[in-house]
Design a protein around this motif. Structure first.
Motif, short mmCIF file in Angstrom:
data_model
loop_
_atom_site.label_atom_id
_atom_site.label_comp_id
_atom_site.label_asym_id
_atom_site.label_seq_id
_atom_site.Cartn_x
_atom_site.Cartn_y
_atom_site.Cartn_z
N ARG A 166 39.48 40.32 32.48
CA ARG A 166 39.87 40.71 33.83
C ARG A 166 41.25 41.34 33.87
NH1 ARG A 166 37.78 35.38 37.28
NH2 ARG A 166 35.53 35.90 37.22
N ALA A 167 42.16 40.82 33.06
CA ALA A 167 43.52 41.38 33.01
C ALA A 167 43.50 42.82 32.52
CB ALA A 167 44.40 40.53 32.10
N ALA A 168 42.49 43.16 31.71
CA ALA A 168 42.36 44.52 31.19
C ALA A 168 41.52 45.40 32.12
CB ALA A 168 41.73 44.50 29.80
N GLY A 169 41.12 44.85 33.27
CA GLY A 169 40.36 45.63 34.24
C GLY A 169 38.86 45.50 34.12
N GLY A 170 38.38 44.59 33.27
CA GLY A 170 36.95 44.43 33.08
C GLY A 170 36.34 43.38 33.99
N LYS A 171 35.02 43.22 33.89
CA LYS A 171 34.28 42.27 34.72
C LYS A 171 33.69 41.19 33.83
CE LYS A 171 32.93 45.80 38.13
NZ LYS A 171 31.78 46.48 38.78
N ALA A 172 33.97 39.92 34.17
CA ALA A 172 33.44 38.83 33.38
C ALA A 172 33.46 37.53 34.18
CB ALA A 172 34.24 38.65 32.09
#
Length: 289
Positions: free
Chosen positions: A60-66
């Motif tokens: 999430r910190a890198a802009g992803g979804k999880a």
């Protein structure tokens, strides 16, 4: 554009090691990821929600979804909840990467029932349970006329394919079973638009570091800037490719280590002897190698 844009993936054992690298790469390539990890020790004992949630926060910190999941894949109901969570959270499920595993090494004369049962449960049953529930999901979607482009990537091992390892009767048996399971799944699931493949990875993980006779090899330091052949990150690009929507490959098992990927073949005839009548023991003794 990432190679996995729009894909939804479940990755088991994704809190550490190879599974963590899978989750990070999948998310970086655009997939929405369910990070599953019970958080147990090498031998499967205990639980810890921390590893799964830490990977989710990193994504999430890198802009992803999880999202995190801490169900045990060795539990049939837990596997169902894992598949259900992916669909509830992201509206669909396209990819399953079965990676969770433990070690309880013992020589055949000394192995205890609990050591056998635990390893078979996490590896073999854990793969089968998740595979069953996602297969049922994809079958229902296909029957309903929905487009399906599913992909399963299972995790076998050299211990169960090309390099049997003394002291790993339970682990080797489970991994050999996973390779066979993959080939059966590929045959069964193709009609629903699903592919199934397996990898047999060699990399530095907490399990390989704890394997007698192997830990010292994997623990060797690598000079800064040099290629780290045992990095678990080397395994994930192949898995990501096998997870892509347009990948045509199914029913294969690949050994992957460092900069090498090899397709493996299963049991095959190397020599045949025949008779025109009933076999005699002494004849077999004389003619078999």
């Amino acid at each position: 554009m990432g190679t996995l844009d729009g894909r939804v993936a479940v990755i088991t054992g994704a809190g550490r090691g190879i599974g963590r690298e899978h989750a990070l790469l999948f998310a970086a390539e655009g997939a929405s990821v369910v990070v599953n990890d019970l958080g147990g020790g090498n031998d499967g004992s205990g639980t810890d929600a921390g590893p799964a949630h830490e990977v989710v926060e990193e994504i999430r910190a890198a802009g992803g979804k999880a999202v995190a999941n801490t169900s045990s894949v060795a539990d049939w109901k837990g596997a169902a909840e894992l598949v259900g969570q992916a669909v509830d959270e992201f509206g669909r499920l396209d990819v399953v990467v079965n990676n969770a595993g433990i070690l309880r090494d013992a020589f055949v004369a000394n192995i205890e029932e609990a050591q056998w049962d635990a390893v078979i449960a996490v590896h073999l049953k854990g793969h089968a349970a998740v595979l069953h529930h996602v297969a049922a999901y994809w079958k229902a979607a296909s029957k309903a006329g929905e487009p399906v482009a599913g992909s399963v990537i299972n995790t076998a091992s050299a211990s169960g394919t090309t390099l049997p390892n003394a002291g790993q009767l339970n682990y080797g048996a489970a991994k050999a079973g996973i390779a066979a399971m993959t080939l059966v799944a590929a045959e069964e699931l193709e009609r629903y638009g699903v592919r199934a493949n397996a990898i047999a990875p060699i990399a530095r993980t907490r399990l390989t570091l704890a394997t007698p006779g192997m830990g010292a090899i994997f623990a060797q330091e690598v000079e800064e800037g040099e290629f780290d052949a045992f990095s678990p990150a080397n395994i994930s690009p192949l898995v990501a490719y096998l997870a892509t929507e347009k990948c045509p490959i199914t029913g294969k098992v690949f050994a992957v280590q460092g900069g090498a990927i090899s397709e493996l073949a299963g049991w095959h005839d190397v020599k045949t002897i025949e008779t025109e009548g009933p076999w005699r023991i002494d004849d077999i003794a004389a003619r078999l190698p």
